[in-house]
Each structure stands twice: as structure tokens, then as C-alpha cells.
Design an enzyme around this catalytic site. Structure first.
Site, mmCIF file in Angstrom:
data_model
loop_
_atom_site.group_PDB
_atom_site.id
_atom_site.type_symbol
_atom_site.label_atom_id
_atom_site.label_comp_id
_atom_site.label_asym_id
_atom_site.label_seq_id
_atom_site.Cartn_x
_atom_site.Cartn_y
_atom_site.Cartn_z
ATOM 1 N N TYR A 77 17.759 -7.438 3.363
ATOM 2 C CA TYR A 77 17.566 -6.807 1.929
ATOM 3 C C TYR A 77 16.949 -5.294 2.350
ATOM 4 C CZ TYR A 77 16.802 -5.780 -2.789
ATOM 5 O OH TYR A 77 16.998 -5.302 -4.046
ATOM 6 N N GLN B 142 18.537 -11.477 -7.506
ATOM 7 C CA GLN B 142 20.017 -12.210 -7.244
ATOM 8 C C GLN B 142 20.493 -11.928 -6.020
ATOM 9 O OE1 GLN B 142 19.377 -9.804 -9.405
ATOM 10 N NE2 GLN B 142 21.001 -8.077 -9.393
ATOM 11 N N ASN C 21 10.663 -4.829 -4.159
ATOM 12 C CA ASN C 21 9.442 -4.771 -5.184
ATOM 13 C C ASN C 21 9.067 -5.984 -5.417
ATOM 14 O OD1 ASN C 21 11.333 -6.113 -6.641
ATOM 15 N ND2 ASN C 21 11.886 -4.453 -7.980
ATOM 16 N N SER D 23 2.506 -0.431 0.887
ATOM 17 C CA SER D 23 2.596 0.199 2.282
ATOM 18 C C SER D 23 0.994 0.766 2.195
ATOM 19 C CB SER D 23 3.648 1.196 2.283
ATOM 20 O OG SER D 23 3.277 1.767 3.757
ATOM 21 N N GLN E 187 2.416 8.472 3.635
ATOM 22 C CA GLN E 187 2.174 6.941 3.284
ATOM 23 C C GLN E 187 2.280 7.098 1.832
ATOM 24 O OE1 GLN E 187 2.955 5.294 5.968
ATOM 25 N NE2 GLN E 187 3.074 3.483 4.493
ATOM 26 N N HIS F 117 5.251 6.220 -0.614
ATOM 27 C CA HIS F 117 6.151 5.125 -0.762
ATOM 28 C C HIS F 117 6.104 4.542 -2.155
ATOM 29 C CE1 HIS F 117 7.724 4.260 3.110
ATOM 30 N NE2 HIS F 117 6.536 4.651 3.517
ATOM 31 N N GLU G 73 -1.717 -1.786 7.990
ATOM 32 C CA GLU G 73 -0.361 -1.750 8.519
ATOM 33 C C GLU G 73 -0.156 -0.778 9.479
ATOM 34 O OE1 GLU G 73 4.037 -1.019 6.367
ATOM 35 O OE2 GLU G 73 2.272 -0.384 5.298
ATOM 36 N N HIS G 74 -0.591 0.309 9.156
ATOM 37 C CA HIS G 74 -0.441 1.688 10.123
ATOM 38 C C HIS G 74 -1.693 1.970 10.353
ATOM 39 C CE1 HIS G 74 3.345 1.857 7.805
ATOM 40 N NE2 HIS G 74 3.649 2.047 8.834
ATOM 41 N N GLU H 79 -5.186 -43.976 19.872
ATOM 42 C CA GLU H 79 -4.707 -43.543 18.433
ATOM 43 C C GLU H 79 -4.135 -44.539 17.681
ATOM 44 O OE1 GLU H 79 -2.400 -39.954 18.922
ATOM 45 O OE2 GLU H 79 -4.167 -38.726 19.139
#
Length: 430
Positions: free
Chosen positions: A124, A186, A209, A233, A255, A258, A322-323, A410
Site C-alpha cells: 500500500y 477499500q 493514515n 513518524s 521528520q 511528515h 524510529e530513527h 506431560e
């Protein structure tokens, strides 16, 4: 931005806290759309494309003519950049190919592991004001190296039913099989369940999103794997008295553009550096076309003054960014102590933008603190590992008694018997 001067460890909880990801208000809407797509296929996909993207789609799949048109619209300069990035991403990910080794764990017992590509994967790619054609490369190239048989891509069209041409060029370079002009919930539903036009896939990749993220999380509970959960982000920069404020400000701002919910963190051992970066951020901000978005993001951002580099790295590990950019003189020493981060950038010239585009590492990374448990996308993301084993008669003699004893304790008599009948048979042959 909020400033913390020599915060106590009690304040760290507040510093590392992100905004709460609450999908509860979205989930009812998302589940209704997913069910509609599952039941009505292309008809539902077209309906929601009209509703959300304001476009009437005759054909969902991008045609050969559209690929040709896109190729003519993309500059040779951008094509060259895409190709260089592609070459570097390919080079880096090729070295991740797994070669399983056969191990004799006991006499007559041989075990090994084999990496098998996921047959069908779906990518995506968001559209809008920031069409992420770089993400096409980051996802499709390792999928191809892994050997996935079908790689499909969904991305929303504009109101003229067009896909950003750079996305199509990148998809062709990366070897995507099919592209569909579908976005949002969708698109996730179509790839998860399959429709008359869009094939079903076994794993979904890519950013989006909050609606896309909620949709990915829902289909994951229905048997379709996803790359990872994701939030806004983020970047964390660790700096000292020798760091370049101009570079640091640029990295923080890169950053924040974003989205308004992105977050930038500066941790520094130098008050002078903190003040200089703050001033530089204000200066550079005025030149940015996404100034309004960046200003909102800076409201989530934090500048923190700590006593020494060990405290800085401990706070970063607690944040799990993340970074992570180690814009310090002793980055070689500090990097040995990094345990929680998606991707790490060392020294003043290693800007986060390099990893986003062309250094070769993957930019699809864990956010929202998930770096404490998740890796970024890599070749293994597109594979499954299957274990194999072979026992000879000697293998039964080697481990048979242990298997029987453990199964009996067991209280799983059938398990014990499966081994016991073989052991008894071998005794009878002797």
C-alpha cells in the site's frame, strides 16, 4: 516544543510517552467498509472510491498505456535518482539472503531450516501531497529478492483517475506485477479478501493514515499478516558540544514535515548546542513550504538537556525511536550501547534523509515505541522459515528415551507411544 533541563528519571515516563493511538472511534466505520468489500468486491471498491477519493473508476488496474505516459512525464534526473536508490537497496538486501545449515543435534538427528518466500504480497502506497514512490522501492525490491511470486500494489488516484507518475516509474524499476488505482480502507480490504479485479494476498505492507492502519490491524485478526503496527513518524537526535546546530535543525525539521502528529526529539549534553539548535530551527522553519504542518509537529517535539552521553543513550533506549541520529564525536562508542531503535545514523554527515531514499537500508521502520520488539522491513519480512528434521535408527537410539520420559511427564501418552513403538521395533530387529 517542550524543554527539559536535566530531567529526573521520574520525568522520563512523560518524555518517552507518545500520543495514544485510539482506533475505537474508527473501528466501526472500518469494519463496515471491510465487510462490504469482502461481500461485494469491485462494486464496493468503486463505491468507496467515489465517496472518499471523488473519482469514478472504470478499470481498477493501471494499464500499459498509463505506464508509458508516466515514463514520459518523469524527468531523466528523477529516473536516475530512482535507479541509483534501487541499485543500493538491491545491493543491501541481497546480502540478507538466508542459507540454512544442516545441524546434527545428536547422533542420527539432523535438523535444518529453509527460507520460503511468501507467494503473494500486497503493497500500500499513500498518494496525496507526498506520493511515497521511495516506499515502492523499499517494499518491492526485497519482495523480488525473496522470490515472492506475485507483488501487487494499491495506491489512490487523483481526481483525473491518474497515479503519480513517479510511483509508476518506481514500480516498474522495482518489478511490481500489478498496480491498482485504489486507496484507503477499500484497498486494504481488496488485497486482504480479493475481488473480481484485485487478487488476494497473504501479507500486507506499507504506511497509511489512521484508517489504513486500523484496517490493517483488523484484517490481521482475520488471517492476513501485516508488516508491523505503526504510528506517526519520529526522530531522535543525540548531540554534544561539537555537533553542528545547522545539521541537527535540518534533521529535526525533515521528520516533522511528515505530518502534524510527527515527533522530533533532541537529547544533548550541551546547553549551548540546545540553544543554538532552537535558534536554527526557527530560522530554517520559515523557508519550508510545509511550515504549518511542521509547526504543529514541533508542538509534539521535545528538547532535553542531560548530564552525559550515557544518560543520553539510556533515555534514547527508553524512547525507542524510529530513527536515531548519533550526531556526536564519540558515535563509535555510543553505538555499542544502542538497543532500541529502528534505524541508526552515525556522525554529522549521516542524515536521516539518506536512509529514507538512497543509502540502501530500508525506511519502513517501527514507530511509536515498537522498536523495543519489532524490526524494520527486511528480506525476512517477505519469507517464512520452515524447519526440517530427519531421524535415522541411530537418532531413535540417541534421543528416544528422553522423548518418552518427557511426554510421559506431560501426561501425553500418545506422544510417548509414537516414539516407544519405534524404540521397541528397533529392539526386536536387534
Amino acid at each position: 516544543m517542550k524543554k527539559y533541563i536535566y530531567p529526573t528519571e521520574e520525568e522520563w515516563t512523560e518524555i518517552v510517552e507518545r500520543s495514544h493511538l485510539d482506533f475505537s472511534k474508527l473501528n466501526e466505520t472500518v469494519s463496515k467498509i471491510l465487510l462490504d468489500v469482502k461481500l461485494h468486491g469491485d462494486t464496493a471498491v468503486r463505491k468507496y472510491s467515489r465517496t472518499f477519493d471523488h473519482v469514478e473508476l472504470k478499470s481498477l488496474r493501471v494499464s500499459a498505456e498509463e505506464f508509458q505516459e508516466a515514463d514520459s512525464l518523469v524527468s531523466s534526473d528523477l529516473k536516475g535518482a530512482i535507479q541509483q536508490a534501487s541499485d543500493n537497496i538491491l545491493r543491501f538486501h541481497e546480502k540478507q539472503v538466508f542459507n540454512g545449515e544442516k545441524i546434527e543435534t545428536a547422533r542420527g538427528v539432523v535438523c535444518w531450516q529453509k527460507s520460503i518466500p511468501i507467494d503473494r504480497v500486497g503493497l500500500y502506497i499513500p498518494g496525496g501531497t507526498a506520493p511515497l514512490f521511495s516506499t515502492v522501492l523499499m517494499l518491492a525490491i526485497p519482495a523480488r529478492i525473496a522470490g515472492c511470486k506475485k507483488v501487487i500494489l494499491c495506491t489512490p488516484p487523483d481526481r483525473e483517475r491518474k497515479i503519480n507518475p513517479a510511483i509508476l516509474v518506481a514500480a516498474k524499476v522495482a518489478g511490481v506485477d500489478e498496480i491498482y488505482k485504489v486507496g484507503g480502507i477499500q484497498a486494504i480490504g481488496a488485497m486482504a479478501y480479493g475481488t473480481e479485479s484485485i487478487p488476494q494476498v497473504y501479507k500486507l505492507f506499507g504506511p497509511g493514515n489512521q484508517y489504513v492502519m486500523a484496517a490493517k490491524l483488523q484484517v490481521q485478526t482475520q488471517g492476513v499478516a501485516i508488516d508491523m503496527p505503526a504510528g506517526p513518524s519520529e526522530v531522535c537526535v543525540i548531540a554534544d558540544e561539537k555537533s553542528n546546530p545547522m545539521y541537527i535543525a535540518a534533521d529535526l525539521l525533515s521528520q516533522t514535515e511528515h505530518g502534524s502528529d510527527s515527533q522530533a526529539i533532541l537529547i544533548t549534553t550541551s546547553e549551548a548546542t540546545l540553544m543554538a539548535v532552537e535558534e536554527e530551527v526557527g530560522r530554517q522553519l520559515n523557508a519550508l513550504p510545509r511550515k504549518e504542518t511542521v509547526e504543529k509537529s514541533l508542538g509534539n517535539s521535545k528538547f532535553i538537556l542531560v548530564h552525559d552521553w550515557r544518560e543520553a543513550i539510556a533515555l534514547s533506549n527508553a524512547y525507542a525511536p524510529e530513527h536515531l541520529i548519533l550526531a556526536v564525536s564519540n558515535y563509535d562508542e555510543m553505538v555499542q550501547h544502542v538497543i532500541n531503535a529502528g534505524s541508526v545514523f552515525l556522525g554529522e554527515y549521516s542524515c536521516e534523509s539518506a536512509g529514507d531514499y538512497a543509502s540502501g537500508t530500508n525506511h519502513t521502520l517501527p514507530t511509536h515505541g515498537y522498536a523495543i520488539a519489532y524490526s524494520g522491513v527486511n528480506l525476512d519480512s517477505f519469507c517464512r522459515k520452515i524447519t526440517f528434521q530427519h531421524l535415522s535408527k541411530e537418532g531413535i537410539r540417541s534421543i528416544g528415551r528422553s522423548v518418552v520420559v518427557m511426554a510421559e511427564n506431560e501426561h501425553l501418552e500418545a506422544h510417548a507411544n509414537a516414539m516407544r513403538v519405534r524404540m521397541n521395533n528397533l529392539k526386536n530387529d536387534e
